[in-house]
Design an enzyme around this catalytic site. Structure first.
Site, mmCIF file in Angstrom:
data_model
loop_
_atom_site.group_PDB
_atom_site.id
_atom_site.type_symbol
_atom_site.label_atom_id
_atom_site.label_comp_id
_atom_site.label_asym_id
_atom_site.label_seq_id
_atom_site.Cartn_x
_atom_site.Cartn_y
_atom_site.Cartn_z
ATOM 1 N N CYS A 422 0.949 -1.321 0.062
ATOM 2 C CA CYS A 422 0.128 -0.004 0.054
ATOM 3 C C CYS A 422 0.679 1.343 0.025
ATOM 4 C CB CYS A 422 -0.862 -0.022 1.065
ATOM 5 S SG CYS A 422 -2.366 0.978 0.855
ATOM 6 N N HIS A 553 -3.660 -5.215 0.445
ATOM 7 C CA HIS A 553 -2.863 -5.552 1.666
ATOM 8 C C HIS A 553 -2.946 -7.102 1.802
ATOM 9 C CE1 HIS A 553 -2.465 -1.795 4.089
ATOM 10 N NE2 HIS A 553 -3.445 -1.247 3.196
ATOM 11 N N GLU A 555 -1.656 -9.263 3.606
ATOM 12 C CA GLU A 555 -1.458 -9.794 4.926
ATOM 13 C C GLU A 555 -2.850 -10.166 5.468
ATOM 14 O OE1 GLU A 555 -0.827 -6.735 4.143
ATOM 15 O OE2 GLU A 555 -1.687 -5.355 5.602
#
Ligand code: GLN
Length: 594
Positions: A422, A553, A555
């Protein structure tokens, strides 16, 4: 199992709707509530997640709800310092980080309704009141707030959250804060009403407490008081989960049993562990699952193959403790790294998933990006140069941006594997524009509205409000360069789904300049759009050892059995290790996958 008849006229019990809905389904929904006593940060989230994961491993479909008694409508505008990371759900809900724990541990996909806050409940009640929904009535905490909470919980439990497409059979509910907090009283009353409107075997309460040690003895008094506080509010604990520095002493278990009205067998020690995956192992070793399934009258089932179980958790612990490969040093250049909070919680969980997948150990150099600015810069750059990889996570606001640009420059100049998420992608563009394209004042509109080269610009969003006005949630990512890293790591999939949270985007006007200078765009949001409209999702520098940055993102949808491909790619490059990418992309990563 037959439904017990409960008088709907009783003031004590909830009126009929809950009973009615419960008896409509063949298998009744079970509720496992997790409360906390004594102090905060005891690990209620992990207790909930580990218990839910063990229930999944026992063959049950589980969903999980987090109740946050604060007045904020959601976590979107809360500081990462104060409250840890804002976790993003597939539907774009900005939630407490515990929702991330639930998704990762229980292999489920939740939505914004799985996070209840006081603000959210009041927002709904007030809107209903203004629309005349309570005409003539005084709207009160009891029964209107409490009924709204219970109705919300029951409604949420109708939604399927796992790939089977069927609704959950067990609903975990974690109540944030500590029992006895003023702000949680309405929720405790709602849970009490839920408890007494269903059969005893359909509700189970796990109370998490802390046993401080004085003079070598584990002290039970704070736990006794917190149980009393719970009892005073009409709830009885079925299990005590006792957090302590050391394993629970046998005589303390007896004492707690006598004082707290909980069978000694249902008192589970939760000693400090060096690895979170040890927690379900500890719980199972102490018989929590056997007792819980017995209490809920849930028969054993054939364990499913696609979720982690007791043995899998043990193997995670073993790899994390004794990895087969050498340690690698990773620089983590963030804006919220000091202060010991949970600002990067999902990222760090994802790091662990990659450690397991690659059997590596990580030595993380946490660096506040501001140390790469001013007097300390030279020394900080030297520290970066000694790392095997440089990682720049997401973030907001101008503070520390120049330091992040410096981190990218170091990675690029010294051919050190780089991965940016990001903001970590946006600074990579700024750095490249300044140093490769020679645009000295290149910047993002977020940091310099007067820059003549705004390589990152604001997206279309409602500027009159702050909450939930970003580009949020699961969106399609089209991989447009099959030969790129993105093509390889997502196993050739043309479209994948990843979660987003940003207000700024790459300015498409300059893409051709970047391409000519050696930085390619390997994924976009919608390939049918022209350069000015498309949203860049991933960039790479093919001539570099490993230079990948993504706008989304990754994750957020990483889990230990299916670690995030771009993160794995980065760590594999840093460890100079070959990773065998699967032949096909995991279905949960494809659009619509769970
Ligand atoms: N501040 C940047 C944006 O809003 C990056 C956001 C992030 O890293 N999550 O676009």
């Amino acid at each position: 199992m037959t439904d017990r008849k409960i008088s709907s006229g009783s003031a004590y019990y909830m009126p009929s709707p809950i009973i009615h809905r419960q008896s409509e389904t063949t298998a009744r929904l079970k509720f496992v509530v997790v409360t906390g006593g004594v102090c905060s940060s005891l690990g209620k989230g992990i207790t909930t997640s580990a218990t839910g994961a063990l229930l999944r491993a026992a063959g049950y479909r589980v969903c999980s709800i987090k109740i946050d008694p604060y007045i904020n409508v959601d976590a979107g505008l809360m500081s990462p310092y104060e409250h840890g990371e804002v976790y993003v759900l597939a539907d774009g809900g900005e939630a407490d980080l515990d929702l991330g724990n639930y998704e990762r541990w229980m292999s489920v996909q939740l939505n914004r309704d799985h996070n209840i806050t006081t603000g959210k409940v009041y927002q709904k009640l007030i809107a209903k009141e203004r629309a005349g929904g309570f005409l003539g009535k005084t709207v009160q905490l009891v029964p209107h707030f409490t009924n709204e909470v219970v109705d919300h919980i029951l409604k949420v439990c109708e939604a399927p959250v796992c790939s089977s497409g069927k609704g959950p059979e067990v609903c975990m509910i974690e109540l944030g804060g500590t029992v006895g907090d003023m702000e949680s009283q309405g929720f405790i009353e709602a849970l009490r009403r839920l408890r007494y409107s269903i059969l005893p075997e359909d509700f189970c309460l796990l109370h998490t407490t802390y046993l401080p040690v004085f003079g070598g003895t584990q002290k039970t008094k704070p736990t006794q008081h917190s149980c009393r506080s719970l009892l005073a509010q009409g709830l009885t604990p079925d299990f005590l989960i006792c957090r302590s520095e050391e394993p629970l002493h046998a005589e303390i278990r007896e004492k707690l049993g006598n004082q707290c009205g909980v069978s000694a067998k249902d008192i589970i020690g939760a000693p400090n562990v060096d690895c979170l995956y040890q927690i379900p192992v500890e719980f199972a070793n102490q018989g929590l699952m056997v007792r819980l399934l017995h209490k809920l009258q849930l028969p054993s089932r054939v364990p499913p193959m696609d979720v982690p179980n007791y043995e899998t958790f043990k193997s995670f612990v073993s790899v994390l403790r004794n990895p087969a490969n050498p340690t690698i040093r990773i620089a983590f250049v963030g804006k919220y790294v000091t202060g010991g909070g949970d600002a990067y919680f999902s990222v760090l969980q994802c790091f662990e998933h990659c450690q397991i997948a690659l059997a590596i150990k990580l030595d993380i150099l946490y660096m506040e990006s501001e140390t790469l600015e001013g007097a300390s810069a030279e020394e900080a750059v030297e520290a970066l140069k000694a790392c095997d990889g440089i990682f720049v996570p997401g973030g907001f606001g101008v503070r520390g941006i120049e330091g992040k640009v410096k981190a990218v420059e170091t990675a690029r100049k010294y051919n050190i594997p780089y991965f940016g998420v990001c903001l970590g992608m946006q600074v990579a563009l700024i750095e490249f524009a300044r140093h490769e394209l020679g645009w000295a004042d290149a910047n993002s509109e977020e940091f310099d509205a007067t820059s003549s080269r705004q390589v990152v610009r604001i997206m279309d969003c409602d500027r009159n409000q702050m909450g939930a006005n970003m580009h949020l949630g699961a969106r399609d990512v089209h991989i447009i360069a099959p030969e790129s890293k993105m093509g390889t790591i997502y196993s050739g999939a043309a479209v994948v789904s990843e979660r987003h949270r940003h207000r700024y985007e790459v300015n498409g006007t300059y893409l051709e300049d970047f391409r000519k200078a050696g930085m390619i765009v390997s994924a976009v949001s919608d390939p049918t759009q022209g350069a000015d409209q498309l949203r860049v999702e991933a960039i790479e520098i093919p001539s570099h050892a490993h230079f990948l940055a993504v706008q989304y993102h990754p994750e957020f949808i990483s889990n230990p059995l299916d670690p995030s491909p771009p993160f794995v790619s980065f760590f594999a490059a840093a460890a100079k290790k070959k990773f065998n990418w699967p032949h096909e992309c995991h279905p949960r990563r494809l659009p619509g996958g769970m």
